[in-house]
Design an enzyme around this catalytic site. Structure first.
Site, short mmCIF file in Angstrom:
data_model
loop_
_atom_site.label_atom_id
_atom_site.label_comp_id
_atom_site.label_asym_id
_atom_site.label_seq_id
_atom_site.Cartn_x
_atom_site.Cartn_y
_atom_site.Cartn_z
N HIS A 147 13.04 -3.18 7.83
CA HIS A 147 11.75 -2.77 7.25
C HIS A 147 11.30 -1.39 7.70
O HIS A 147 10.14 -1.04 7.46
CB HIS A 147 10.65 -3.78 7.63
N THR A 182 3.86 -2.12 -0.30
CA THR A 182 3.50 -3.10 -1.32
C THR A 182 2.09 -2.86 -1.84
O THR A 182 1.75 -3.28 -2.93
CB THR A 182 3.61 -4.54 -0.79
N LYS A 193 1.61 7.78 7.22
CA LYS A 193 0.95 7.40 5.96
C LYS A 193 -0.05 8.47 5.51
O LYS A 193 -0.51 8.46 4.39
CB LYS A 193 0.27 6.04 6.13
N LYS A 201 -4.69 0.87 3.77
CA LYS A 201 -3.44 0.46 4.40
C LYS A 201 -3.56 0.68 5.90
O LYS A 201 -4.55 1.26 6.38
CB LYS A 201 -2.27 1.29 3.86
N ARG A 202 -2.57 0.19 6.63
CA ARG A 202 -2.54 0.42 8.07
C ARG A 202 -2.59 1.92 8.38
O ARG A 202 -2.00 2.73 7.67
CB ARG A 202 -1.26 -0.20 8.64
N LYS A 229 0.31 -3.33 -5.63
CA LYS A 229 -0.94 -4.07 -5.90
C LYS A 229 -1.94 -3.20 -6.64
O LYS A 229 -2.63 -3.68 -7.56
CB LYS A 229 -1.51 -4.58 -4.57
#
Length: 843
Positions: free
Chosen positions: A375, A674, A572, A566-567, A678
């Site tokens: 992952h 993911t 990111k 998101k985290r 969504k």
């Protein structure tokens, strides 16, 4: 029949139907009243909202139980081949609404609650969410369990029943504050404890070799400590099927929880010492591993749940009269990342030490049993355990790993003669400094399949992160792009969209997401586009009201909802998003009358408690928002809102309202994502880099329905190889320079230039995730976004086509791929028998 606390009308008798778990409104009402009285021990006048929620949850659980027991009975009778999905995280989300959807009784229960004077939506909000995961990894596991049950695939989810999940997040003066997540404090109606299936797990101590009763020499592990694992089972119901699989989570307890002798001697703390120490193992999700104690506890968690799970599988096989030699035929074990990879030496230990198999026999079974999902592309996220710690806690496992490594390196020598450096690179033991066990490498050697979670991710695993293993075992590598369940992330969370879809294309898409392609036939229909916009506007108004009630901030419902949820992590790049906000703000300050497309920037997500830079980015977002939201020059054209405590329940509110989805990680860093799926599935258009599953989303929805920005992975690698100099980008771009200077000057920190200095210094000095290099492309693309949003018809078409073309990203498709390509497992139909039939064997 009213049962509100302030109701003066007494409970009325309701006709009891023959079927005690029937689905009629009258039967549901009676069951609800019974559960309130007999399970909660309350009558309506003194019942709390939580009592009403619990009564409804038990009412729904009762209707799951027949399916659950029929499923277990069928699997037992057929000795069905089963997927054992091992994961340290299961971010399941609230269960009540999901089970109502999957049972197909949402409307009946809603009506029953109305007739009882209750509001179903309020009861759904009452449910505590089990925060048993950090983010994408745990949520993926939950989506896969939903799809496994929906596709009628025999499966067991195995993990840890953390007493305290991921922390609840509060924001104080702009900073993240962590609060203990006491999700079990009011009880959990969905689980059933199974103490009769408890097992024992060894920790510490040493090994000895001595002869057994037959004169054969064997290794004996003499542990320092033994911990008991108690399984807690939760039914996982498929969508409109009779299949209800099981999520089995393990709670740690002491073998002997109370030392009467110590208590009788006056040592009251000592009397419960073992109980406290043992229960720490399942106390909290991911304890901070910055300390030696934290590392030890994490390793203890991993061996605890995999050992419990493997022993549980051997119990199941014994109960079904399946010989242990057929372990790999009965079970396929999917390792969800490296956390459960210690299962490989643990299975070897069980087969050799406890079941007297030879090494070759045990290794043959092990290699055919495990499949490994990677992952991450971040080298620091590939788990390694110091030999000193590993050997102290798991001495027998270390011996087994050494033997696996010796035999594996012999294979490497035979395939690549005289390549000494390759041996060093591929060894399961890192010898470069302090010695470590490389858990990802162990997973590669001990598994028959290795998969990435997006096409680009798998390609990069083969080219870079696991390149040596790809050269060694090319046949093991394959790609399985992640997916999401449409049941939770559309049917449950976006009923307005689902109602509109149903009116045009029916509801077959719920089990076959490719059916959404039929929407393309309506994209040129002006009336349908109008209905689409009206639907989106109503959803946005709900979020506007929510923001006002929770933050006090007034948001313009007609502004673009630009969301990054998101985290928090530097790769990111939430801070790249912030640079865009500051750039727009600077443009307004330079020309207050400038034409700006109104935007509401919404952020959500948590930073790891020990991750200072991520927490500083959260502080920056809130500090920028404090200025932007109060400046009269902005005049509501920009708003910045940080919505605290992001969770599955929270996400279900936010995804449907999104219009622009921020997926801007540095190319080559995000394995898949993911959240990107969504958002798009709910009609948001993506602005994103060619990273993770963004690549495949772009391919599916079309370049004209996706805003692409930033460097490619190849360009990132090339720029770093050439010598990346972030300072040069800062000097050459006036807007970038002004944005950074405003942060550095203290403009957003009440004149304090030191607050954000670590962040600024990092961007100008190192900029590991290349914000400076991607800034101009990102800003220019955001200008294109603003222009597109002004063209209402164009934007609406893009939104519709994003939904229509998301069929590939269903978790049902992912699970079918796993089943067909390497699990080699078939669906098993479950007949819904009457309870008396299912228990006839007792007579």
């Amino acid at each position: 029949m009213q049962i509100l606390p302030n109701s003066s009308e007494p409970l009325k008798e309701v006709r009891v139907e023959d079927d005690r778990t029937g689905l009629s409104i009258e039967t549901l009402k009676r069951a609800f009243a019974d559960n309130l009285f007999y399970i909660q021990g309350k009558f309506p006048e003194i019942a709390s909202r939580n009592d009403f929620y619990m009564a409804l949850a038990y009412t729904v659980r009762d209707r799951l139980l027949r399916r659950w027991l029929n499923t277990a009975e069928t699997y037992t009778r057929n000795a069905s081949r089963t997927v054992a999905y091992m994961s340290a995280e299961f971010l399941m989300g609230p269960q009540l609404g999901n089970n109502l959807i999957n049972l197909g009784i949402y409307d009946q229960v809603n009506q029953a609650m109305k007739e009882l004077g209750l509001d179903l939506e309020e009861l759904l909000e009452e449910e505590e969410e089990p925060g048993l995961g950090n983010g994408g990894l745990g949520r993926l596991a939950a989506c896969y369990l939903d799809s496994l049950a929906t596709l009628e695939i025999p499966s067991l989810g195995y993990g840890i029943r953390y007493e305290f999940g991921i922390f609840e997040q509060d924001i104080k003066d702009g900073w993240q504050v962590e609060i203990t997540d006491k999700w079990l404090s009011a009880g959990n109606p969905w689980e059933l404890p199974r103490p009769e299936w408890s097992v024992e797990v060894k920790l510490g101590g040493h090994t000895e070799m001595r002869a057994d009763e037959h004169g054969h020499f064997k290794v004996y592990w003499l542990p320092d400590k033994i911990v008991k694992g108690i399984p807690y089972d939760t039914p996982i119901l498929g969508y409109k099927t009779n299949t209800a699989n099981t999520l089995r989570l393990w709670k740690a307890e002491a073998v002997e929880s109370f030392d009467f002798y110590a208590f009788d001697s006056g040592d009251y703390l000592g009397a419960v010492h073992q109980k406290t120490v043992s229960e720490n193992i399942s106390k909290v999700l991911y304890p901070n591993d910055n300390s030696a104690q934290g590392k030890e506890l994490r390793l203890a968690q991993q061996i605890f749940f995999v050992s419990c799970s493997l022993k549980d599988m051997t119990r199941i096989m014994a109960g079904q009269n399946v010989p242990l030699e057929q372990f790999a035929d009965k079970f396929v074990i999917q390792l969800n990342d490296t956390h459960p990879s210690v299962a490989i030496p643990e299975l070897m230990r069980l087969l050799i030490d406890e079941h007297n198999m030879t090494w070759d026999q045990a290794w043959g079974i092990t290699k055919k049993t495990f499949a490994y999902t990677n992952h991450t592309l971040l080298p620091e996220a590939l788990e390694r355990w110091p030999i000193s710690l590993f050997g102290r806690m798991l001495p027998r496992h270390l011996e087994i790993i050494y033997e696996i490594n010796n035999r594996f390196l012999d294979e490497v020598r035979m395939k690549f003669p005289d390549d000494v450096d390759r041996l060093r690179r591929m060894s399961l033991i890192d010898e470069s400094g302090e010695r470590y066990v490389r858990m990802a490498f162990l997973a590669c050697v001990g598994s028959y399949s290795i998969n990435g979670v997006a096409a680009l991710h798998t390609e990069l695993l083969q080219k870079d992160v696991l390149h040596d293993f790809y050269e060694m075992y090319p046949e093991k590598f394959n790609n399985k792009t992640n997916g999401i369940t449409p049941r939770r992330f559309m049917v449950l969370s976006n009923p307005r969209l689902c109602k509109l879809l149903h009116s045009k294309i029916g509801d077959e898409w719920v089990k076959n997401l490719y059916e959404l392609r039929k929407l393309e036939g309506f994209v040129d229909d002006p009336e349908f586009r109008h209905q689409w916009r009206q639907m989106k506007q109503e959803i946005k108004q709900d979020v506007v009201d929510y923001i006002k009630s929770t933050t006090g901030i007034n948001v313009n419902v007609n502004s673009m909802f630009d969301i990054q949820a998101k985290r928090f992590h530097e790769y990111k790049r939430q801070h790249l998003n912030v640079l865009h906000i500051i750039t727009l703000y600077n443009r307004i300050k330079a020309n207050p009358n400038i034409e700006i497309t109104p935007r509401t920037f919404l952020f959500g997500g948590k930073a790891a408690p020990g991750y200072y830079m991520a927490k500083l980015i959260i502080k920056l977002i809130n500090s920028v928002g404090d200025i932007v939201n109060r400046d009269p020059d902005v005049r509501d054209r920009l708003k910045v809102v940080f919505l605290k405590d992001f969770s599955v329940k929270f996400a279900q509110k936010i995804y449907p309202a999104a219009e622009l989805s921020e997926q801007i990680s540095t190319a080559g860093k995000e394995a898949s994502g993911t959240g990107n799926m969504k958002f798009a599935l709910n009609g948001a258009i993506t602005i994103g880099t060619l990273d993770g599953a963004n690549v495949e989303i772009l391919e599916e929805v079309g370049a004209e329905n996706f805003f692409l920005c930033g460097l490619t992975t190849e360009e990132v690698y090339a720029l770093k190889a050439k010598g990346y100099k972030p300072w040069e980008y800062y000097k050459k771009d006036p807007e970038l320079k002004l944005a950074i200077d405003r942060i550095a000057s203290g403009f957003f920190s009440h004149g304090d230039p030191n607050l954000f200095k670590p962040l600024v210094d990092h961007l100008l000095g190192n900029d590991q995730y290349m914000l400076m290099a991607d800034y101009r492309s990102y800003i220019d693309t955001q200008d294109e976004v603003s222009q597109a949003y002004r063209d209402i018809d164009r934007w609406t078409r893009m939104s519709i086509l994003n939904v229509a073309r998301m069929g590939k990203f269903s978790s049902d498709r992912s699970i079918r791929d796993y089943c067909e390509d390497f699990w080699k497992i078939q669906p098993v139909k479950i007949d819904l028998k009457q309870y008396v039939e299912a228990t006839a064997i007792l007579h």
